[in-house]
Motif scaffolding. Structure first.
Motif, PDB file in Angstrom:
ATOM      1  N   UNK A  35       0.815  -1.221   0.000  1.00 27.80           N
ATOM      2  CA  UNK A  35       0.000   0.000   0.000  1.00 27.80           C
ATOM      3  C   UNK A  35       0.854   1.280   0.000  1.00 27.80           C
ATOM      4  N   UNK A  36       1.992   1.244  -0.705  1.00 27.89           N
ATOM      5  CA  UNK A  36       2.892   2.400  -0.824  1.00 27.89           C
ATOM      6  C   UNK A  36       3.525   2.805   0.497  1.00 27.89           C
ATOM      7  N   UNK A  37       3.585   1.871   1.449  1.00 23.88           N
ATOM      8  CA  UNK A  37       4.288   2.116   2.700  1.00 23.88           C
ATOM      9  C   UNK A  37       3.644   3.168   3.587  1.00 23.88           C
ATOM     10  N   UNK A  38       4.457   3.885   4.388  1.00 20.99           N
ATOM     11  CA  UNK A  38       3.920   4.888   5.322  1.00 20.99           C
ATOM     12  C   UNK A  38       3.116   5.992   4.639  1.00 20.99           C
ATOM     13  N   UNK A  39       3.525   6.403   3.427  1.00 12.13           N
ATOM     14  CA  UNK A  39       2.785   7.446   2.711  1.00 12.13           C
ATOM     15  C   UNK A  39       1.391   6.940   2.355  1.00 12.13           C
ATOM     16  N   UNK A  40       1.330   5.727   1.830  1.00  8.74           N
ATOM     17  CA  UNK A  40       0.038   5.138   1.495  1.00  8.74           C
ATOM     18  C   UNK A  40      -0.830   4.932   2.722  1.00  8.74           C
ATOM     19  N   UNK A  63      -4.499   6.553   3.296  1.00  7.42           N
ATOM     20  CA  UNK A  63      -5.674   5.718   3.554  1.00  7.42           C
ATOM     21  C   UNK A  63      -6.420   6.189   4.797  1.00  7.42           C
ATOM     22  N   UNK A  64      -5.679   6.507   5.853  1.00  6.09           N
ATOM     23  CA  UNK A  64      -6.320   6.878   7.120  1.00  6.09           C
ATOM     24  C   UNK A  64      -6.965   8.252   7.081  1.00  6.09           C
ATOM     25  N   UNK A 110       0.730   0.591  12.420  1.00  7.90           N
ATOM     26  CA  UNK A 110      -0.580   0.906  12.995  1.00  7.90           C
ATOM     27  C   UNK A 110      -1.680   0.657  11.971  1.00  7.90           C
ATOM     28  N   UNK A 111      -1.446   1.039  10.725  1.00  2.87           N
ATOM     29  CA  UNK A 111      -2.452   0.869   9.677  1.00  2.87           C
ATOM     30  C   UNK A 111      -2.604  -0.596   9.276  1.00  2.87           C
ATOM     31  N   UNK A 112      -1.519  -1.268   8.993  1.00  2.00           N
ATOM     32  CA  UNK A 112      -1.576  -2.628   8.444  1.00  2.00           C
ATOM     33  C   UNK A 112      -1.893  -3.668   9.509  1.00  2.00           C
ATOM     34  N   UNK A 113      -1.513  -3.398  10.754  1.00  2.00           N
ATOM     35  CA  UNK A 113      -1.771  -4.345  11.840  1.00  2.00           C
ATOM     36  C   UNK A 113      -0.502  -5.042  12.280  1.00  2.00           C
ATOM     37  N   UNK A 114      -0.139  -4.853  13.535  1.00  2.00           N
ATOM     38  CA  UNK A 114       1.114  -5.412  14.048  1.00  2.00           C
ATOM     39  C   UNK A 114       0.932  -6.820  14.595  1.00  2.00           C
ATOM     40  N   UNK A 115      -0.059  -7.007  15.460  1.00  2.00           N
ATOM     41  CA  UNK A 115      -0.268  -8.340  16.050  1.00  2.00           C
ATOM     42  C   UNK A 115      -1.195  -9.164  15.172  1.00  2.00           C
ATOM     43  N   UNK A 116      -0.919 -10.466  15.085  1.00  2.00           N
ATOM     44  CA  UNK A 116      -1.715 -11.344  14.234  1.00  2.00           C
ATOM     45  C   UNK A 116      -3.076 -11.652  14.857  1.00  2.00           C
ATOM     46  N   UNK A 149      -6.583  -0.812   9.296  1.00  2.00           N
ATOM     47  CA  UNK A 149      -7.200  -1.204   8.033  1.00  2.00           C
ATOM     48  C   UNK A 149      -8.379  -2.148   8.253  1.00  2.00           C
ATOM     49  N   UNK A 150      -8.197  -3.192   9.045  1.00  2.00           N
ATOM     50  CA  UNK A 150      -9.294  -4.126   9.296  1.00  2.00           C
ATOM     51  C   UNK A 150     -10.293  -3.558  10.290  1.00  2.00           C
ATOM     52  N   UNK A 151      -9.825  -2.755  11.243  1.00  2.00           N
ATOM     53  CA  UNK A 151     -10.737  -2.162  12.217  1.00  2.00           C
ATOM     54  C   UNK A 151     -11.704  -1.202  11.519  1.00  2.00           C
TER      55      UNK A 151
END
Length: 433
Positions: free
Chosen positions: A16-21, A25-26, A189-195, A274-276
């Motif tokens: 998703x274009x990394x931190x910029x993306x 998104x947010x 934070x956006x992509x999700x750290x914990x599975x 993203x999922x939240x």
């Protein structure tokens, strides 16, 4: 420490274009949800004029003025939305359900999940039905009247949930997602750290995946039908088709609840913003766009249009559910005698990939069924405005992007076996394309 390094390697590649993306998104996605609903009102859905206004710097500043932003929040709506979430959580705890095992994780563990989504949905529908029988349709008008306020509260909740799961992901012994451990705060934070963030046995990701969004979608659709009935004295066939098709999709999702345990959202992706946001706000408030449009601008269908719409729904659902049920059954027990008709290839890692039946036609054939259904949900709105067709356009982009993500991850996982598999099952989403 060594085991932590093995199970939680550093993420070295961005999506998703990394931190910029992630930042875009947010900020843009919540704004887009507002624009799609604020831009379509009873007096019309002036797509062109709305875009022209937003391209005008003065209009843009006015649109995001402090007064306008404050008007998006509603205390009554916030209390109602929080009460709705509390109800869903209590239903998860109190309604009996079967505990099922998920797929094996990288650390060798298999988590258990409580399966009672279908019963929770039935209870919710019974409450709505009893309310209508006793009080009539008027109580449901609250949802239409306070729609923006409810949506605003959902956005705040989605951010708060994402903040919470991000913070607890730094506790010891947490299993992180392979794609969410980059060290960049915004991206992780956006992509999700914990599975699999959990509070005891309560799996936050699993709950959010199938409860607030799916249930909210069906409740809002019913409320929009109530609004149309309130204005017209009857509900149009187009509205009935939309809420029936989408209601069936929602009920089917929770009825087949264990199937989500084999999806990429559960097995691979971390749980972050993203999922939240995607499940708490985007799913619950954007997906009912067609029902809200029809509540504002009713459309009357011809018999030919009805036949076409019904045919698309039947074809799409047949592909979607047939393929997903087949894959889920095979993953749970590849040696099941009922699946002996399936052909498969075995990879070096021991995994088995289906190469016949639905999954022999295309590697992501279920996406095709999903997209065909999307057309059946949009066509009842007619062709006066493009607003209700945002879903089918967005969904096409989403499915293509998801297919690219799947392909990349499978290529890394199966290596040369994936090339061999692609030579056997040559098509991606559409057979022959």
């Amino acid at each position: 420490m060594p085991s932590k390094a093995i199970h939680n390697p550093k993420t070295t590649e961005y999506e998703f274009l990394g931190p910029i993306g992630a930042s875009l998104m947010m900020t843009t996605l919540p704004t887009l949800v507002y624009l799609l609903h604020l831009g379509c009102q009873p007096e019309g859905c002036p797509t062109v004029s709305l875009i022209e206004q937003l391209l005008n710097p003065q209009q843009l500043v006015q649109f995001f003025s402090a007064d306008n932003i404050v008007s998006l929040f509603d205390l009554q709506a916030s209390i109602a939305f929080l009460g709705y979430l509390i109800y869903l959580i209590l239903a998860w705890y109190l309604i009996p359900g079967r505990w099922v095992e998920g797929t094996q994780l990288r650390n060798g563990r298999k988590l258990k999940y409580k399966e009672n989504g279908f019963r929770s949905m039935l209870l919710t529908l019974c409450i709505i039905g009893c309310t209508i029988l006793i009080k009539g349709h008027e109580p449901l008008l609250f949802i239409f009247d306070h729609f923006i306020g409810l949506m605003s509260c959902s956005i705040i909740v989605s951010f708060l949930v994402a903040i919470y799961v991000y913070l607890i992901s730094f506790q010891e012994e947490k299993l992180l997602a392979l794609g969410g451990n980059s060290g960049n705060i915004i991206y992780d934070f956006m992509i999700g750290r914990e599975l699999n963030p959990r509070i005891g046995n309560f799996d936050i990701k699993y709950f959010v995946e199938l409860r607030p969004g799916i249930t909210g979608w069906i409740i809002i659709n019913i409320a929009m039908a109530a609004k149309q009935y309130h204005e017209l004295g009857y509900v149009t066939l187009g509205m009935i088709l939309v809420i029936t098709f989408q209601g069936w999709y929602c009920i089917d999702s929770v009825y087949n609840e264990p199937a989500v345990l084999t999806t990429m959202d559960i097995t691979t992706d971390g749980f972050g913003w993203m999922l939240s946001f995607g499940n708490i706000t985007w799913l619950a408030f954007l997906y009912p766009l067609q029902a809200r449009y029809l509540a504002l601008r009713p459309n009357h269908l011809s018999w030919m249009e009805i036949v076409i719409i019904l045919s698309l729904q039947a074809i799409g659902y047949g592909i979607f559910r047939g393929a997903n049920n087949e894959k889920n059954a095979f993953r749970n027990n590849a040696n099941d005698p009922k699946l002996k008709y399936l052909k498969y290839m075995t990879t070096e890692s021991g995994s088995k990939l289906i190469i016949s039946s639905w999954w022999g036609k295309a590697r992501h054939i279920n996406y095709l069924g999903d997209w065909i259904m999307a057309w059946a949900w949009c066509l009842p709105c007619g062709f006066d405005d493009i607003f209700p067709y945002f879903y089918v356009i967005y969904f096409a982009v989403l499915l293509v992007h998801r297919e690219l993500r799947d392909e990349e991850k499978c290529k890394k996982k199966y290596k040369k076996d994936w090339d061999r598999y692609c030579n056997i099952v040559r098509y991606k989403i559409i057979p022959g394309k």
